[in-house]
Design a protein around this motif. Sequence first.
Motif, PDB file in Angstrom:
ATOM      1  N   LEU A  41       0.739  -1.180   0.032  1.00  0.00           N
ATOM      2  CA  LEU A  41       0.023  -0.009   0.010  1.00  0.00           C
ATOM      3  C   LEU A  41       0.755   1.147  -0.079  1.00  0.00           C
ATOM      4  O   LEU A  41       2.227   1.172   0.514  1.00  0.00           O
ATOM      5  CB  LEU A  41      -1.013   0.036   1.198  1.00  0.00           C
ATOM      6  N   ASP A  42       0.403   2.392  -0.591  1.00  0.00           N
ATOM      7  CA  ASP A  42       0.854   3.630  -0.308  1.00  0.00           C
ATOM      8  C   ASP A  42       0.108   4.480   0.483  1.00  0.00           C
ATOM      9  O   ASP A  42       0.339   5.767   0.592  1.00  0.00           O
ATOM     10  CB  ASP A  42       1.172   4.301  -1.616  1.00  0.00           C
ATOM     11  N   PHE A  43      -0.694   3.981   1.356  1.00  0.00           N
ATOM     12  CA  PHE A  43      -1.585   4.692   2.357  1.00  0.00           C
ATOM     13  C   PHE A  43      -1.711   3.889   3.657  1.00  0.00           C
ATOM     14  O   PHE A  43      -1.176   2.823   3.410  1.00  0.00           O
ATOM     15  CB  PHE A  43      -2.952   4.806   1.721  1.00  0.00           C
ATOM     16  N   HIS A  44      -2.332   4.402   4.732  1.00  0.00           N
ATOM     17  CA  HIS A  44      -2.396   3.857   5.997  1.00  0.00           C
ATOM     18  C   HIS A  44      -3.908   2.823   5.819  1.00  0.00           C
ATOM     19  O   HIS A  44      -4.827   3.370   5.311  1.00  0.00           O
ATOM     20  CB  HIS A  44      -2.726   4.614   7.024  1.00  0.00           C
ATOM     21  N   PHE A 100      -6.676   5.880   4.814  1.00  0.00           N
ATOM     22  CA  PHE A 100      -6.248   7.380   4.759  1.00  0.00           C
ATOM     23  C   PHE A 100      -4.914   7.567   4.333  1.00  0.00           C
ATOM     24  O   PHE A 100      -3.945   6.762   4.530  1.00  0.00           O
ATOM     25  CB  PHE A 100      -6.448   7.771   6.283  1.00  0.00           C
ATOM     26  N   THR A 101      -4.738   8.598   3.860  1.00  0.00           N
ATOM     27  CA  THR A 101      -3.292   9.173   3.393  1.00  0.00           C
ATOM     28  C   THR A 101      -2.635   9.706   4.703  1.00  0.00           C
ATOM     29  O   THR A 101      -3.219  10.103   5.637  1.00  0.00           O
ATOM     30  CB  THR A 101      -3.426  10.129   2.069  1.00  0.00           C
ATOM     31  N   ALA A 102      -1.422   9.565   4.614  1.00  0.00           N
ATOM     32  CA  ALA A 102      -0.580  10.185   5.571  1.00  0.00           C
ATOM     33  C   ALA A 102      -0.807  11.579   5.967  1.00  0.00           C
ATOM     34  O   ALA A 102      -0.706  12.001   6.922  1.00  0.00           O
ATOM     35  CB  ALA A 102       0.961   9.887   5.444  1.00  0.00           C
ATOM     36  N   ALA A 103      -1.147  12.189   4.864  1.00  0.00           N
ATOM     37  CA  ALA A 103      -1.283  13.832   5.123  1.00  0.00           C
ATOM     38  C   ALA A 103      -2.622  14.331   5.438  1.00  0.00           C
ATOM     39  O   ALA A 103      -2.799  15.464   5.832  1.00  0.00           O
ATOM     40  CB  ALA A 103      -0.773  14.511   3.648  1.00  0.00           C
ATOM     41  N   PHE A 104      -3.601  13.497   5.550  1.00  0.00           N
ATOM     42  CA  PHE A 104      -4.764  13.818   5.691  1.00  0.00           C
ATOM     43  C   PHE A 104      -5.372  14.231   7.237  1.00  0.00           C
ATOM     44  O   PHE A 104      -6.022  15.198   7.502  1.00  0.00           O
ATOM     45  CB  PHE A 104      -5.927  12.659   5.320  1.00  0.00           C
ATOM     46  N   PRO A 105      -4.759  13.432   8.166  1.00  0.00           N
ATOM     47  CA  PRO A 105      -5.250  13.644   9.439  1.00  0.00           C
ATOM     48  C   PRO A 105      -4.622  15.113  10.080  1.00  0.00           C
ATOM     49  O   PRO A 105      -3.749  15.581   9.465  1.00  0.00           O
ATOM     50  CB  PRO A 105      -4.590  12.780  10.278  1.00  0.00           C
ATOM     51  N   VAL A 114       2.374   7.649  15.519  1.00  0.00           N
ATOM     52  CA  VAL A 114       1.298   6.621  14.911  1.00  0.00           C
ATOM     53  C   VAL A 114       1.486   6.430  13.488  1.00  0.00           C
ATOM     54  O   VAL A 114       1.547   5.428  12.964  1.00  0.00           O
ATOM     55  CB  VAL A 114       0.093   6.788  15.410  1.00  0.00           C
ATOM     56  N   VAL A 115       1.622   7.617  12.806  1.00  0.00           N
ATOM     57  CA  VAL A 115       1.502   7.835  11.409  1.00  0.00           C
ATOM     58  C   VAL A 115       2.970   7.871  10.790  1.00  0.00           C
ATOM     59  O   VAL A 115       2.872   7.236   9.806  1.00  0.00           O
ATOM     60  CB  VAL A 115       0.799   9.145  11.006  1.00  0.00           C
ATOM     61  N   GLY A 116       3.903   8.334  11.517  1.00  0.00           N
ATOM     62  CA  GLY A 116       4.965   8.523  10.804  1.00  0.00           C
ATOM     63  C   GLY A 116       6.121   7.291  11.080  1.00  0.00           C
ATOM     64  O   GLY A 116       7.033   7.584  10.262  1.00  0.00           O
ATOM     65  N   ASP A 117       5.899   6.550  12.087  1.00  0.00           N
ATOM     66  CA  ASP A 117       6.982   5.410  12.439  1.00  0.00           C
ATOM     67  C   ASP A 117       6.706   4.379  11.429  1.00  0.00           C
ATOM     68  O   ASP A 117       5.697   3.414  11.804  1.00  0.00           O
ATOM     69  CB  ASP A 117       6.929   5.174  13.650  1.00  0.00           C
ATOM     70  N   PRO A 118       7.465   3.990  10.364  1.00  0.00           N
ATOM     71  CA  PRO A 118       7.139   2.692   9.611  1.00  0.00           C
ATOM     72  C   PRO A 118       7.512   1.352  10.438  1.00  0.00           C
ATOM     73  O   PRO A 118       6.740   0.491   9.866  1.00  0.00           O
ATOM     74  CB  PRO A 118       8.120   2.849   8.493  1.00  0.00           C
ATOM     75  N   PHE A 119       7.898   1.575  11.662  1.00  0.00           N
ATOM     76  CA  PHE A 119       7.914   0.188  12.496  1.00  0.00           C
ATOM     77  C   PHE A 119       7.107   0.457  13.743  1.00  0.00           C
ATOM     78  O   PHE A 119       7.341  -0.359  14.454  1.00  0.00           O
ATOM     79  CB  PHE A 119       9.474   0.029  12.839  1.00  0.00           C
ATOM     80  N   GLY A 120       6.116   1.188  13.685  1.00  0.00           N
ATOM     81  CA  GLY A 120       5.147   1.195  14.634  1.00  0.00           C
ATOM     82  C   GLY A 120       4.325  -0.082  14.927  1.00  0.00           C
ATOM     83  O   GLY A 120       4.276  -0.975  14.170  1.00  0.00           O
ATOM     84  N   ARG A 192      14.634   7.715  12.852  1.00  0.00           N
ATOM     85  CA  ARG A 192      13.573   6.949  12.059  1.00  0.00           C
ATOM     86  C   ARG A 192      13.249   7.717  10.679  1.00  0.00           C
ATOM     87  O   ARG A 192      13.358   6.775   9.662  1.00  0.00           O
ATOM     88  CB  ARG A 192      12.563   6.729  12.797  1.00  0.00           C
ATOM     89  N   HIS A 193      13.216   8.951  10.731  1.00  0.00           N
ATOM     90  CA  HIS A 193      12.837   9.528   9.370  1.00  0.00           C
ATOM     91  C   HIS A 193      14.094   9.443   8.663  1.00  0.00           C
ATOM     92  O   HIS A 193      13.982   9.173   7.282  1.00  0.00           O
ATOM     93  CB  HIS A 193      12.554  10.964   9.630  1.00  0.00           C
ATOM     94  N   GLU A 194      15.163   9.690   8.864  1.00  0.00           N
ATOM     95  CA  GLU A 194      16.645   9.680   8.074  1.00  0.00           C
ATOM     96  C   GLU A 194      16.724   8.273   7.614  1.00  0.00           C
ATOM     97  O   GLU A 194      17.494   7.913   6.497  1.00  0.00           O
ATOM     98  CB  GLU A 194      17.782  10.321   8.915  1.00  0.00           C
ATOM     99  N   LEU A 195      16.413   7.305   8.571  1.00  0.00           N
ATOM    100  CA  LEU A 195      16.677   6.033   8.082  1.00  0.00           C
ATOM    101  C   LEU A 195      15.944   5.579   6.858  1.00  0.00           C
ATOM    102  O   LEU A 195      16.621   4.763   6.067  1.00  0.00           O
ATOM    103  CB  LEU A 195      16.425   5.086   9.290  1.00  0.00           C
ATOM    104  N   GLU A 196      14.604   6.050   7.024  1.00  0.00           N
ATOM    105  CA  GLU A 196      14.013   5.816   5.821  1.00  0.00           C
ATOM    106  C   GLU A 196      14.720   6.198   4.416  1.00  0.00           C
ATOM    107  O   GLU A 196      14.202   5.880   3.194  1.00  0.00           O
ATOM    108  CB  GLU A 196      12.266   6.027   6.038  1.00  0.00           C
ATOM    109  N   ARG A 197      15.039   7.387   4.713  1.00  0.00           N
ATOM    110  CA  ARG A 197      15.741   8.072   3.424  1.00  0.00           C
ATOM    111  C   ARG A 197      16.793   7.387   3.039  1.00  0.00           C
ATOM    112  O   ARG A 197      17.124   7.536   1.593  1.00  0.00           O
ATOM    113  CB  ARG A 197      15.575   9.562   3.685  1.00  0.00           C
TER     114      ARG A 197
END
Length: 293
Positions: A41-44, A100-105, A114-120, A192-197
């Motif tokens: 998926l490219d969404f939640h 939902f998309t990451a940008a919507f809430p 909850v939204v931004g941690d890919p390993f949550g 975490r954010h830098e790791l994904e990049r």
Amino acid sequence: MELIERSYRHPTRPGLGVEVLDYRDLISRLPASGFGQLHRLDFHQLLLVNDGHATAMVDFAELPCTPGTLLHTRPGQVQRLPTRHCGERPAEIDATLVLFTAAFPAHSPHTAPVVGDPFGQTAFQLAPADHAVISHSFADLATESCPPSAQTADLDVELLQHLLAALLLRIARLTDPRDLTAIDSDCFHRFRHELERSYTVLRRAQSYADRLGYSLKTLNRACQHATGHTAKEIIDDRVVLEAKRLLAHTDLPAVTIGSRLGFTEPTNFGKFFALRTQTTPAAFRRTQQHPAS
């Protein structure tokens, strides 16, 4: 097994970044022959099970689904929807989904993990009281998702954004609270954010510490307080996860996968993968693409 890439698109309100639907409605959208296939998926996706039993899969973890199960699948993760009979048929469950998309809430610092941690956390087994609260949040979103009037369209979208944020805040309360200092929390989430990049080009913990402006000691302390693992262990886990995804869900040669992940020598990728998984890339691919019956 073919991997299907799925992008978010609201079926009736283009541009709206949230949708609530019943599990049976989702089944009706998918071809029967492809239901058991794997999707990225490219969404939640939030799935709340109200009744019935099944098994889902998210990033190689088999997840039992029973009344009170809440599953959160994040962008980039590979999933198989709840199924029965070895993943070949849709599960007979009563469940509701919020997509939902990451940008919507509406933004909140407390929902960002909850939204931004890919390993949550992916799976929750809710107590009856928590199940009732989360179910109520799902219902509120469903009620307000009805087509708006022209006069209130903007208000309705904003209300949906805040209702979704409220649901995510309630999910945030379900996670295991960790006593992180402000410095540790900021350091960990920036890492975490830098790791994904950068996980395909940076694999040394010191490199991340330098890029973020922390000492290696500070970075490791933040990671261990947040997860119980060092920064290097988290980096390696992320590389292994992507290697598994590519081995299991594509036909790319192992040498190409290794190159994509930053290994200049094929043998180095093989040694890295075997050391951390106790199997070779080829053997792992065989078990995933040709599982024993």
